[in-house]
Scaffold this active site. Structure first.
Site, mmCIF file in Angstrom:
data_model
loop_
_atom_site.group_PDB
_atom_site.id
_atom_site.type_symbol
_atom_site.label_atom_id
_atom_site.label_comp_id
_atom_site.label_asym_id
_atom_site.label_seq_id
_atom_site.Cartn_x
_atom_site.Cartn_y
_atom_site.Cartn_z
ATOM 1 N N ASN A 178 0.596 -1.024 -0.080
ATOM 2 C CA ASN A 178 -0.625 0.003 -0.023
ATOM 3 C C ASN A 178 0.745 1.295 0.451
ATOM 4 O O ASN A 178 0.132 1.930 0.298
ATOM 5 C CB ASN A 178 -1.144 0.366 1.363
ATOM 6 N N GLY A 198 5.870 5.322 3.631
ATOM 7 C CA GLY A 198 5.846 4.054 3.479
ATOM 8 C C GLY A 198 5.314 3.026 4.732
ATOM 9 O O GLY A 198 4.290 2.012 5.376
ATOM 10 N N ASP A 366 -6.041 19.278 17.160
ATOM 11 C CA ASP A 366 -4.896 19.711 16.918
ATOM 12 C C ASP A 366 -4.676 21.724 17.335
ATOM 13 O O ASP A 366 -6.413 21.700 17.277
ATOM 14 C CB ASP A 366 -4.611 18.895 15.099
ATOM 15 N N GLU A 395 -4.082 20.960 22.292
ATOM 16 C CA GLU A 395 -2.983 21.747 21.863
ATOM 17 C C GLU A 395 -3.526 23.628 22.227
ATOM 18 O O GLU A 395 -3.636 23.935 21.376
ATOM 19 C CB GLU A 395 -2.288 21.446 20.293
#
Length: 651
Positions: A178, A198, A366, A395
């Site tokens: 993938n 990857g 975030d 955050e």
């Protein structure tokens, strides 16, 4: 027979969509085989081109794609997207599931459908039909599922845990097949610091034993939803589909499997949620539902000023406040307008969907302060109403504790703002920890700066719930920040594992990963050695690690596993003595146990006059260093080794 049947079909469905034709075909399945139906559908397409049959109706997106019974809120709002879909009327014929309201917006390609799932509804499948002139044009399958029998969110993460922060693309490649996906734009390029390397979900699953053995009890992944951007897509913060795992990481089922396999080892999975922005490659970007879906929509790029202080500054002009909240991070990250009620509902439901779908243990948010303030209250309340025990950490990247404390639930805010956010990232501690260990000692620098961190805890509603950390994915590695001084590294990690709060460790910290000479994020987030086939060095097996790296890894393993099994450090009282001459002493204790931590930052050993600590030592007779278990009798004066942080159990 097929030609005769088709002639009748063409007459009956004249002016209808191809989907309507297919629906009629299905109702005559006894007359038409599957193969014949396929042939007839092709013929119908050709006929529509000459007979002006309307083939425009198609559902491209219906989100959320499924839901659950027995949610505390019975309300569900479906986003339906398709060409001219607003010309159709949705209808549900299902047990105790009703459409309350159908909302149209300026863009005819969207419908927002308010659904009520009544109490007592059982898990089942049904169709959402879309009608034109009282005839079904589209029939879309939908499922209401049973909720998880046991919810990881009921336990969530707390000071009992150590969180392992992982950037999935950079940890381990468990499925090379993938690495590149035809429908996704960016290809694998492991040589580029900012490229995709990857790493994937299977790689994390393959190394759960390592994570467990090290003593980590929670995993926080940088976002893994689809990021179909041209470049720099590996970090995950530019979502192009909020409901789909990026195919280069795996798929939704594999994400759920990761959560399940982690839970078998006593490890929770924390989702990284982005409420502030999406990616410019998101499927809705070129066909927005409303004119105010984005902030500064349709204008020349307007960037945020990042002035989080403006939200609190009594002298700030409104323009600065608005630019902070409404400005975009970068041109490829459109800023979402959470004041739009449809978008607000979308983001709330998306968060709830992932928690229930994958049985997640918590949430990290975030850029917490950037979205609309009122929305943040709404979002946190809706999530904690549904999952009362879930921990959510926001955050707020500020080294000013007053600004960080503002966002935590229970804070005494200057403007009466009410938050439901349980936890905040403790950036002030991270900042002063590094300064405390690298600055020279004086009356207000060095270890005194670490002392000041805790002295400011009166600002927080619940300082014990803050997430503390030596570094993260957006800053230099702690080993680099400490000038690659291994003894200072051990002091820093000992402090973080014994002070108040919830420790978080960035992947690779345990083997002293560093970024010398650069602050490039791609280098900071470099590959964990051993995660790729053919790696010469492996952090998983120890192959090729330096002797110092091996010592660090073993030190971290002992420290975190000791912490995992020491409840006094999780929830015990904290008392400290003001630092003096480069020495800082503090205690953690409860009714059962007491621990004394001595930090000696000096380059030489020092003598401690133990009488100074009698208030907390009481009638104790001995100190037992917890990492080597060799008791030491308490004497009037005791030597403490140079550049060390020693944890003693007091007996």
């Amino acid at each position: 027979m097929q030609k005769t049947f088709f002639n009748k079909l063409a007459t009956k469905t004249a002016g209808k969509s191809l989907t309507a034709i297919a629906a009629v075909l299905l109702t005559h399945s006894s007359l038409v085989s599957a193969a014949a139906a396929s042939e007839l559908a092709s013929t119908a397409v050709a006929a529509s081109k000459t007979d002006n049959v309307n083939v425009s109706y198609q559902i491209k997106h219906l989100e959320p794609s499924s839901w659950w019974v027995d949610m505390k809120s019975p309300a569900l709002q479906l986003l339906v997207h398709g060409d001219n879909i607003s010309e159709l009327t949705p209808q549900i014929k299902a047990d105790k599931v009703v459409i309350k309201q159908i909302n149209k917006v300026a863009n005819p390609n969207y419908l927002f459908v308010d659904v009520i799932i009544r109490e007592g509804t059982k898990p089942h499948r049904f169709n959402i039909d879309f009608l034109q002139d009282n005839e079904v044009v589209i029939s879309h399958p939908y499922q209401l599922k049973a909720r998880n029998k046991t919810s990881a969110a009921d336990i969530s993460f707390s000071a009992k845990d150590v969180i392992y922060l992982v950037t999935p693309d950079r940890f381990a490649n468990g499925n090379p097949n993938n690495d590149q996906v035809p429908q996704l734009l960016e290809r694998k390029n492991r040589t580029a610091p900012g490229g995709r390397h990857g790493g994937d979900l299977q790689g994390i699953i393959n190394h759960l034993n390592y994570i467990e053995d090290m003593g980590y009890t929670q995993i926080w992944l940088n976002p893994v939803v689809e990021n179909n951007q041209q470049e720099y897509s590996y970090h995950g913060y530019s979502a192009t589909d909020f409901y789909q795992i990026d195919a280069r990481f795996g798929d939704n089922a594999l994400y759920k499997k990761l959560a399940t396999e982690a839970q078998k080892r006593g490890i929770g999975l924390i989702i990284d949620v982005v409420l502030n922005h999406s990616g410019s490659g998101h499927w809705w970007h070129n066909d927005l539902p409303t004119e105010d879906w984005y902030n500064n929509q349709g204008k020349v790029y307007v960037g945020t000023n990042h002035k989080r202080e403006a939200l609190h500054d009594p002298y700030a002009v409104n323009a600065d406040k608005q630019l902070f909240s409404d400005g975009w991070f970068v041109p490829t990250m459109p800023d979402l307008n959470q004041r739009n009620s449809y978008l607000a509902n979308y983001l709330i439901q998306n968060t709830l969907w992932w928690i229930e779908y994958a049985n997640l243990s918590g949430i990290r948010v975030d850029t917490y302060s950037y979205p609309d303030k009122a929305f943040l209250t709404q979002w946190t309340k809706r999530v904690t109403d549904e999952y009362p025990n879930i921990n959510i950490v926001g955050e707020e990247w500020s080294t000013n504790p007053a600004i960080v404390a503002y966002w935590q639930k229970g804070a005494n805010t200057h403007d009466g703002y009410q938050s439901y956010l349980p936890s905040v990232m403790d950036f002030p501690m991270q900042d002063l920890l590094v300064k405390a260990l690298t600055n020279k000692e004086s009356w207000n620098t060095g270890l005194n700066q670490l002392y000041q961190v805790l002295a400011n805890d009166f600002l927080y509603a619940a300082p014990e719930d803050l997430v503390i950390f030596p570094d993260n994915h957006d800053m230099s590695r702690i080993f680099t920040q400490l000038n690659e001084d291994y003894e200072l590294f051990k002091i820093a990690m000992t402090y973080l594992m014994t002070t108040r709060g919830i420790p978080q460790v960035f992947y690779g910290t345990e083997i002293l990963m560093a970024n010398p000479g650069t602050t490039n994020h791609g280098v900071i987030r470099t590959d964990f050695p051993g995660g790729w086939q053919g790696d010469d060095v492996s952090g998983f097996t120890g192959k090729g690690l330096t002797s110092t790296q091996k010592k660090a890894q073993e030190f971290m393993r002992k420290l975190m596993n000791w912490r995992k099994n020491t409840p006094t450090i999780h929830h015990g009282e904290l008392r400290h003595y003001a630092p003096e001459s480069g020495v800082y002493v503090y205690f953690r204790y409860d009714e059962l146990n007491k621990y004394m931590v001595v930090i000696n930052k000096n380059a030489s050993e020092v003598t401690l006059a133990m009488e100074k600590y009698s208030e907390l030592l009481g009638k104790a007779k001995s100190l037992i260093p917890v990492l080597n278990n060799k008791p030491i009798a308490i004497q009037e004066n005791m030597l403490m080794p140079a550049k060390t942080a020693t944890i003693f159990q007091v007996r």
